[in-house]
Design an enzyme around this catalytic site. Sequence first.
Site, PDB file in Angstrom:
ATOM      1  N   CYS A 155      49.373  53.634  55.912  1.00  0.00           N
ATOM      2  CA  CYS A 155      49.309  53.337  54.481  1.00  0.00           C
ATOM      3  C   CYS A 155      48.346  52.174  54.204  1.00  0.00           C
ATOM      4  CB  CYS A 155      50.706  53.084  53.930  1.00  0.00           C
ATOM      5  SG  CYS A 155      50.801  53.264  52.136  1.00  0.00           S
ATOM      6  N   HIS A 160      53.167  58.260  55.431  1.00  0.00           N
ATOM      7  CA  HIS A 160      54.271  57.606  56.141  1.00  0.00           C
ATOM      8  C   HIS A 160      54.893  58.540  57.173  1.00  0.00           C
ATOM      9  CE1 HIS A 160      54.850  53.907  53.613  1.00  0.00           C
ATOM     10  NE2 HIS A 160      54.057  54.627  52.830  1.00  0.00           N
ATOM     11  N   GLU A 162      57.050  57.795  59.368  1.00  0.00           N
ATOM     12  CA  GLU A 162      58.476  57.515  59.550  1.00  0.00           C
ATOM     13  C   GLU A 162      59.323  58.321  58.577  1.00  0.00           C
ATOM     14  OE1 GLU A 162      57.610  55.168  56.011  1.00  0.00           O
ATOM     15  OE2 GLU A 162      56.509  55.539  57.869  1.00  0.00           O
TER      16      GLU A 162
END
Length: 385
Positions: A262, A354, A356
Amino acid sequence: MTALLSKDPAVLVLEDGTRHAGRAYGAHGTTLGEVVFATGMTGYQETLTDPSYAGQIVLQTAPHIGNTGMNGEDPESRRIWVAGYIVRDPSRVVSNWRADESLDDALVTDGVVGISGIDTRAVTRHIRSAGSMRGGIFSGADAALPVDEQLRIVREAPQMAGQNLSAAVSVAATEVTPATGERIGNLAVLDLGVKQATIDNLAARGFDVHVLPQDVTIEGIRAIDPVAVFYSNGPGDPAASGDHVALLRAVLDERLPFFGICFGNQLLGRALGLGTYKLPFGHRGINQPVLDKQTGRVEITAHNHGFAVDAPLEGSFDSPNGYGAVEVSHIGLNDRVVEGLRALDIPAFSVQYHPEAAAGPHDANYLFDRFRDMVIATQETTKNA
């Protein structure tokens, strides 16, 4: 568990003069920020506690919000970071067995001013055509301020472009999470607004994760004897983060393996000598399609960014700052935005989204494995040199 929803008035005011009247939600008062929309139907707790949203008033496009309440297991950081919150229909009942409190109570606790009962679809369509803009929520007694006064307050708020917000969200001192997988070594994580799910994923790959304050120096990074460096997500304009870019160039000069996500992707772009620019309304949500050029696979990914890297989408090109060949590794399929970078002559790569994915799909989770493999390969090369 029930939520006692307010009947007090509130109004959303955009800098172009657009107004939407509704009801107060969360804390009462006035809040200002850049109004953006998030498209996820679930995962509002992770959205609210994502430090990347600092300085932004978040509008949820899903109409019904709050039915699962808030719990102590899913937050991505120590608090709610959004500057304000806009929902259409807040749930009056919290029905999840994991819930500790209602969303409304959590907003009040963290002093987040919100508004409910407005046509969020109309606001979203307006932003999609006019672009993200400054806005203000005025609730309770502040909803009665004169119209001209409210608009003046909104227009005097700072633009997101040019803001450096890293110091507001970063840790004040180093925090360490030990590896839970087979240990590889120490990882230096520059905390620009890192999420807990990212730390957990890195620790599971064998890194002792050292989360460092955003003002750490290259000497501070060297002091932990890292096997690699990671730059996290975070809020603000990458063009206003010159110190972080200079630090990253020092990391690249030492050929330490690097991974950024990001905000970290944007800073790698600037360290390589590329430009960044502000998107009209950004990418936010958990349903964004991205092409991984290396595999040809299309992934559904989680995003939260209002800026992007300016780079050629096809082929490789020379880094203007002398780091060898670089290529765009991932491309957003909705608007052809750069979603990843890969350096071909040094061990460095990054993605704009992202991996995650908290909340969101796990299509891109393999990137943590790719990072681990790159670090191990670099260690082997160093041993054999």
